[in-house]
Motif scaffolding. Sequence first.
Motif, PDB file in Angstrom:
ATOM      1  N   THR A  54       0.716  -1.334   0.016  1.00 58.08           N
ATOM      2  CA  THR A  54       0.240  -0.126  -0.051  1.00 58.08           C
ATOM      3  C   THR A  54       0.931   1.252   0.026  1.00 58.08           C
ATOM      4  OG1 THR A  54      -0.129   0.248   2.490  1.00 58.08           O
ATOM      5  CG2 THR A  54      -1.592  -1.184   1.486  1.00 58.08           C
ATOM      6  N   PHE A  55       0.236   2.338  -0.152  1.00 60.57           N
ATOM      7  CA  PHE A  55       1.123   3.711  -0.014  1.00 60.57           C
ATOM      8  C   PHE A  55       1.711   3.738   1.369  1.00 60.57           C
ATOM      9  CE2 PHE A  55       2.075   8.125   0.221  1.00 60.57           C
ATOM     10  CZ  PHE A  55       2.817   8.249  -0.852  1.00 60.57           C
ATOM     11  N   ALA A  56       2.737   3.879   1.704  1.00 64.00           N
ATOM     12  CA  ALA A  56       3.675   4.295   2.610  1.00 64.00           C
ATOM     13  C   ALA A  56       2.912   3.193   3.800  1.00 64.00           C
ATOM     14  CB  ALA A  56       3.160   5.552   3.183  1.00 64.00           C
ATOM     15  N   HIS A  57       2.564   2.034   3.359  1.00 65.36           N
ATOM     16  CA  HIS A  57       2.239   0.867   4.579  1.00 65.36           C
ATOM     17  C   HIS A  57       0.916   1.412   5.170  1.00 65.36           C
ATOM     18  CE1 HIS A  57       5.980  -1.488   4.209  1.00 65.36           C
ATOM     19  NE2 HIS A  57       6.540  -0.421   4.270  1.00 65.36           N
ATOM     20  N   LEU A  58       0.092   2.275   4.548  1.00 65.86           N
ATOM     21  CA  LEU A  58      -1.298   2.830   5.075  1.00 65.86           C
ATOM     22  C   LEU A  58      -2.063   1.304   5.099  1.00 65.86           C
ATOM     23  CD1 LEU A  58      -1.677   5.905   3.233  1.00 65.86           C
ATOM     24  CD2 LEU A  58      -1.646   5.698   5.531  1.00 65.86           C
ATOM     25  N   PRO A  59      -3.235   1.310   5.869  1.00 68.13           N
ATOM     26  CA  PRO A  59      -4.122   0.133   6.028  1.00 68.13           C
ATOM     27  C   PRO A  59      -4.786   0.217   4.816  1.00 68.13           C
ATOM     28  CG  PRO A  59      -4.735   1.987   7.568  1.00 68.13           C
ATOM     29  CD  PRO A  59      -3.247   2.276   7.192  1.00 68.13           C
ATOM     30  N   TYR A  60      -4.861  -0.945   4.124  1.00 70.86           N
ATOM     31  CA  TYR A  60      -5.770  -1.146   3.006  1.00 70.86           C
ATOM     32  C   TYR A  60      -7.209  -1.462   3.567  1.00 70.86           C
ATOM     33  CZ  TYR A  60      -7.665  -3.660  -1.213  1.00 70.86           C
ATOM     34  OH  TYR A  60      -8.378  -4.261  -2.206  1.00 70.86           O
ATOM     35  N   GLU A  61      -8.108  -0.706   2.602  1.00 68.36           N
ATOM     36  CA  GLU A  61      -9.483  -0.978   2.780  1.00 68.36           C
ATOM     37  C   GLU A  61     -10.192  -1.123   1.572  1.00 68.36           C
ATOM     38  OE1 GLU A  61     -11.139  -0.875   5.486  1.00 68.36           O
ATOM     39  OE2 GLU A  61     -10.058   0.112   7.124  1.00 68.36           O
ATOM     40  N   LYS A  62     -11.229  -2.112   1.394  1.00 64.77           N
ATOM     41  CA  LYS A  62     -11.919  -2.391   0.475  1.00 64.77           C
ATOM     42  C   LYS A  62     -13.077  -1.744   0.267  1.00 64.77           C
ATOM     43  CE  LYS A  62     -10.669  -7.429   0.191  1.00 64.77           C
ATOM     44  NZ  LYS A  62     -11.053  -8.567   0.341  1.00 64.77           N
ATOM     45  N   CYS A  63     -12.833  -0.246  -0.266  1.00 63.91           N
ATOM     46  CA  CYS A  63     -13.713   0.679  -0.049  1.00 63.91           C
ATOM     47  C   CYS A  63     -14.891   0.579  -0.690  1.00 63.91           C
ATOM     48  CB  CYS A  63     -13.051   2.286  -0.110  1.00 63.91           C
ATOM     49  SG  CYS A  63     -11.409   2.433   0.680  1.00 63.91           S
ATOM     50  N   PHE A  64     -14.802   0.016  -1.817  1.00 62.01           N
ATOM     51  CA  PHE A  64     -15.933  -0.476  -2.787  1.00 62.01           C
ATOM     52  C   PHE A  64     -16.782  -1.551  -2.468  1.00 62.01           C
ATOM     53  CE2 PHE A  64     -12.446   1.695  -5.202  1.00 62.01           C
ATOM     54  CZ  PHE A  64     -13.292   3.052  -5.596  1.00 62.01           C
ATOM     55  N   SER A 101       7.042   4.175  -2.271  1.00 60.08           N
ATOM     56  CA  SER A 101       6.868   5.000  -1.160  1.00 60.08           C
ATOM     57  C   SER A 101       7.006   4.116   0.098  1.00 60.08           C
ATOM     58  CB  SER A 101       5.152   5.085  -0.987  1.00 60.08           C
ATOM     59  OG  SER A 101       4.512   3.681  -0.857  1.00 60.08           O
ATOM     60  N   ARG A 102       7.577   2.939   0.073  1.00 68.36           N
ATOM     61  CA  ARG A 102       7.636   2.043   1.085  1.00 68.36           C
ATOM     62  C   ARG A 102       8.603   2.780   2.408  1.00 68.36           C
ATOM     63  NH1 ARG A 102       6.945  -3.153   1.436  1.00 68.36           N
ATOM     64  NH2 ARG A 102       5.874  -4.367  -0.660  1.00 68.36           N
ATOM     65  N   ARG A 103       9.485   3.635   2.039  1.00 62.95           N
ATOM     66  CA  ARG A 103      10.152   4.079   3.167  1.00 62.95           C
ATOM     67  C   ARG A 103       9.413   5.507   3.588  1.00 62.95           C
ATOM     68  NH1 ARG A 103      14.749   6.402   2.308  1.00 62.95           N
ATOM     69  NH2 ARG A 103      15.410   6.126   4.380  1.00 62.95           N
ATOM     70  N   ILE A 104       8.410   5.869   3.027  1.00 65.17           N
ATOM     71  CA  ILE A 104       7.834   7.141   3.685  1.00 65.17           C
ATOM     72  C   ILE A 104       7.160   6.720   4.917  1.00 65.17           C
ATOM     73  CG2 ILE A 104       5.914   8.735   3.161  1.00 65.17           C
ATOM     74  CD1 ILE A 104       6.666   8.483   0.331  1.00 65.17           C
ATOM     75  N   ASP A 105       7.417   7.444   5.917  1.00 63.54           N
ATOM     76  CA  ASP A 105       6.601   7.614   7.386  1.00 63.54           C
ATOM     77  C   ASP A 105       7.192   8.518   8.109  1.00 63.54           C
ATOM     78  OD1 ASP A 105       5.313   6.394   9.106  1.00 63.54           O
ATOM     79  OD2 ASP A 105       6.663   4.997  10.057  1.00 63.54           O
ATOM     80  N   VAL A 113       4.638  18.526  10.564  1.00 62.96           N
ATOM     81  CA  VAL A 113       3.488  17.564  10.755  1.00 62.96           C
ATOM     82  C   VAL A 113       4.007  16.172  10.389  1.00 62.96           C
ATOM     83  CG1 VAL A 113       2.641  17.785   8.335  1.00 62.96           C
ATOM     84  CG2 VAL A 113       1.109  17.464  10.336  1.00 62.96           C
ATOM     85  N   ASP A 114       3.314  15.188  11.101  1.00 69.52           N
ATOM     86  CA  ASP A 114       3.461  13.859  10.990  1.00 69.52           C
ATOM     87  C   ASP A 114       2.257  13.551  10.446  1.00 69.52           C
ATOM     88  OD1 ASP A 114       3.494  11.179  10.737  1.00 69.52           O
ATOM     89  OD2 ASP A 114       4.439  10.679  12.621  1.00 69.52           O
ATOM     90  N   PRO A 115       1.735  13.516   9.110  1.00 72.23           N
ATOM     91  CA  PRO A 115       0.630  13.449   8.594  1.00 72.23           C
ATOM     92  C   PRO A 115      -0.212  12.140   8.948  1.00 72.23           C
ATOM     93  CG  PRO A 115       2.021  12.888   6.769  1.00 72.23           C
ATOM     94  CD  PRO A 115       2.857  13.349   8.294  1.00 72.23           C
ATOM     95  N   PHE A 116       0.672  10.953   9.408  1.00 69.37           N
ATOM     96  CA  PHE A 116       0.288   9.608   9.517  1.00 69.37           C
ATOM     97  C   PHE A 116      -0.172   9.667  11.150  1.00 69.37           C
ATOM     98  CE2 PHE A 116       3.512   9.199   6.377  1.00 69.37           C
ATOM     99  CZ  PHE A 116       2.573   8.824   5.341  1.00 69.37           C
ATOM    100  N   ARG A 117       0.164  10.325  11.896  1.00 67.32           N
ATOM    101  CA  ARG A 117      -0.067  10.095  13.289  1.00 67.32           C
ATOM    102  C   ARG A 117      -0.801  11.674  13.809  1.00 67.32           C
ATOM    103  NH1 ARG A 117       4.249   7.905  11.972  1.00 67.32           N
ATOM    104  NH2 ARG A 117       4.493   5.624  12.317  1.00 67.32           N
ATOM    105  N   ASP A 118      -1.650  12.187  12.886  1.00 68.57           N
ATOM    106  CA  ASP A 118      -2.283  13.516  13.237  1.00 68.57           C
ATOM    107  C   ASP A 118      -3.678  13.339  13.793  1.00 68.57           C
ATOM    108  OD1 ASP A 118      -3.095  16.570  13.128  1.00 68.57           O
ATOM    109  OD2 ASP A 118      -0.812  16.326  13.326  1.00 68.57           O
TER     110      ASP A 118
END
Length: 363
Positions: A54-64, A101-105, A113-118
């Motif tokens: 996933t992008f930057a190891h974000l949680p994957y959601e089956k949004c559809f 994007s694997r190393r983005i965190d 800002v830490d966009p992943f933990r705001d």
Amino acid sequence: MLRLLRSLSLLALFVCTASATPVLYHNQKLRQQTQAFVDGVLPGVPSGFTGIGTFAHLPYEKCFQNNSTEFDIAFLGAPFDIGTSYRPGARFGPMGIREASRRIDGYNVPQGVDPFRDWARIVDCGDVELTPYDIEYAVKQMQASHQHLLHSTPAHTGRFPRILTLGGDHTITLPILRSIHSAYGPVSVIHFDSHLDSWKPGQLGMPGVTHGTYFYYAAQEGLLQKGASIHAGIRTPLTSIKDYEDDYEVGFDIIEARDIDVIGTQGIIDRIRAAVGDNYVYLSIDIDTLDPAFAPATGTPETGGWTSRELRQIIRGLEGLNLVGADLVEVAPAYDTNAQITALAAADILYEVLSLMVRKPLN
């Protein structure tokens, strides 16, 4: 005889129970020892090269598939490239950007800002399933998918969540703007690109909707705030100077790539901010804004572009604008170097855009 059989049965039961007790004890003790070992070792320290893509190891959601999924910002892949006029391959762009994007965190130092933990819940919704055979139908699929996500309930704040789309060729911006219009009406567009993308159908051999005509259609449909949108990074050859005149009629101001030599990055930022003001803004970024030295893997490369550092600095200068969504397009990994320099630049640019969105919630 019956009494003897009962006695033998009781004796057998006793023997079985007695023999099983040490085994059960041994198994229980082994489980305890194993759990103690596991607890002492796991979980390990997260690393960029593990986990699903996933992008930057974000949680994957089956949004559809799951309409109850709530998010504030979502990444969405648009693997589509049948609107290209030169080098195809951008259908693999979402995959390449995610891989890079694997190393983005963590904490974005320049943006503070830490966009992943705001405050925002950020997810990766995977890819839209787009047909590779029919542009018009694929455009409808893209609009329907984007609109489905856009009109879902945000997790925390605002009336609509925001979507960062990974292209795909630039044709996808037209259905996205149609979707955005359903929520916000006409919006200003900040368009980073080496090309105008506002040519009339039939010019440059491009009939209908393509990655070079979509802004013409967007203007005809009233999707743009005419006179309050801007291109930045332009350096394409023209059919004639009339291309600039036609582009003005579509509703854009123009910043050429060479302008940076005179006014610098701050001058670019100032002109962009003056153009869009306090309007709702859609941000569209073609990776060919960058010079091919920094982004060779794209469908229509043009020399004389900006560096990745310059573009990231300009994007940071857009803080506080009312960003309603964004895309990054035209990454074609097949033409990239072994070091993934194009995909890495794309991923880092999206990190900057994500940070802007977290810093400025839309109320």
